[in-house]
Motif scaffolding. Structure first.
Motif: not given
Length: 375
Positions: A86-92
């Motif tokens: 999976c591609h990953v979008f991660c909050d800080k």
């Protein structure tokens, strides 16, 4: 593009809306508490709700995962998502340590998946305007930057992840990440040097049951902090920091000096602000994340308020809330990049890993020179 969301609170629900606005399908959402995740899924029209992340990856088969939980809970689900392709979008923050953040960056590189790191206040309209002005030479060579903020946060905010290092708490993780991203986006993202000091002004916070959403935590503050029946949790992270940095800039012959000053528990007197100084002028933006009015000091030697260019106005997502606008902007860029469309560079796990390692260095606060014995 199918997206699986981790987290049911303010960030999780914000990520749902951001990816929907980017044209993606929300395949499912995962949370810790069955009742809460079921309620959020029903409210937001999400077809799948679960509490087991690994099972959800198999059931939903997402193209993208969006991580919207506290930073201390990021490592395992991101590792599993990368292994799933999976591609990953991660909050800080990316994780709770530089070591684990670097590991995730390396895993993503090896797997060939795309990543986005949501230190995303670089997308406020005035910051986008400042970036354009600096690139156009409006202030000459950038020489120095100052980022000043004072939040006056309440000491009665219930004890939670923001008070604990292991959970990704602390003001460096949740304020400095944004301002460093802002400065890097405007003057250049090669960070040459860093030094800083931190202070835990909080000490402790009241333990209160029932807090599930970070955005509503103030609703649970005890009315009397002197109540002898209160239980307390110990803070082990910074609530104030002072950081100096040097950044290489493609617009300047010498490194740009940057001051980051944040007081989480102290009141402000003047406006919080970000200022970019140069050899021929300066740009002042109101607000701790540069989301207010922009002023330019130019050839006439006065501060002049500038209107946003039409193309920047048109690029701002039509959604309430500065945080939400920036999530929408980055999610759209991320989806477009995955689809093979041209996009401007955006923050990825490269920045997230670097920022986390920098935060570890700042927290050591071991670079003082002892002058107590000088005459």
């Amino acid at each position: 593009m199918k997206v699986l969301i981790a987290g049911t609170g303010f960030a999780g629900q914000g990520h749902v809306e951001a990816f929907r606005a980017a044209g993606a399908e929300i395949a499912g959402i995962v949370g810790r508490t069955p009742e809460v995740v079921a309620q959020v899924a029903e409210k937001m029209g999400i077809p799948y709700a679960g509490t087991d992340w690994q099972v959800a990856l198999s059931d939903c088969q997402p193209d993208i995962v969006s991580i919207a939980t506290p930073g201390g809970a990021h490592f395992a689900p991101i590792t599993q998502a990368i292994a799933h392709g999976c591609h990953v979008f991660c909050d800080k923050p990316m994780t709770d340590s530089g070591e684990t953040a670097a590991t995730l960056y390396q895993l993503a590189q090896q797997k060939g998946v795309k990543t986005a790191y949501a230190a995303s206040f670089r997308y406020t309209p005035s910051v986008l305007h400042a970036k354009q002005l600096v690139a156009d030479g409006a202030i000459g060579d950038p020489t120095e930057v100052e980022c000043m903020s004072h939040f006056n946060l309440e000491r009665g905010i219930p004890f939670g992840w923001s008070h604990r290092k292991a959970d990704g708490g602390g003001r460096l993780n949740n304020n400095f990440t944004h301002t460093l991203s802002i400065v890097s986006s405007v003057v250049g993202d090669r960070i040459l040097g860093i030094i800083g000091d931190v202070r835990d002004d909080m000490g402790r916070a009241p333990i209160v049951e029932g807090v599930h959403n970070f955005a509503t935590r103030r609703d649970f503050m005890p009315k009397d902090l002197d109540d002898p029946s209160l239980k307390w949790g110990k803070s082990d992270v910074e609530w104030s920091y002072t950081v100096l940095a040097k950044l290489e800039s493609p617009f300047a012959a010498q490194p740009v000096s940057v001051l980051f000053k944040h007081g989480g528990l102290v009141p402000r007197f003047h406006e919080d602000h970000i200022v970019f100084y140069g050899t021929h002028g300066a740009i002042y933006i109101k607000g701790h994340y540069g989301s207010g009015q922009l002023y330019l000091w130019g050839k006439d030697k006065t501060w002049n308020a500038l209107a946003l260019p039409d193309e920047i106005v048109a690029s701002v997502p039509d959604v309430a809330g500065e945080t939400e606008q920036c999530w929408h902007y980055l999610a759209c860029e991320f989806v477009r990049d995955i689809q093979g469309q041209p996009v401007e560079p955006y923050p990825t796990f490269r920045q997230g890993s670097q920022y986390q390692q920098i935060i570890d260095l700042i927290r050591k606060t071991d670079r003082w020179t002892d002058v107590s014995d000088l005459a």
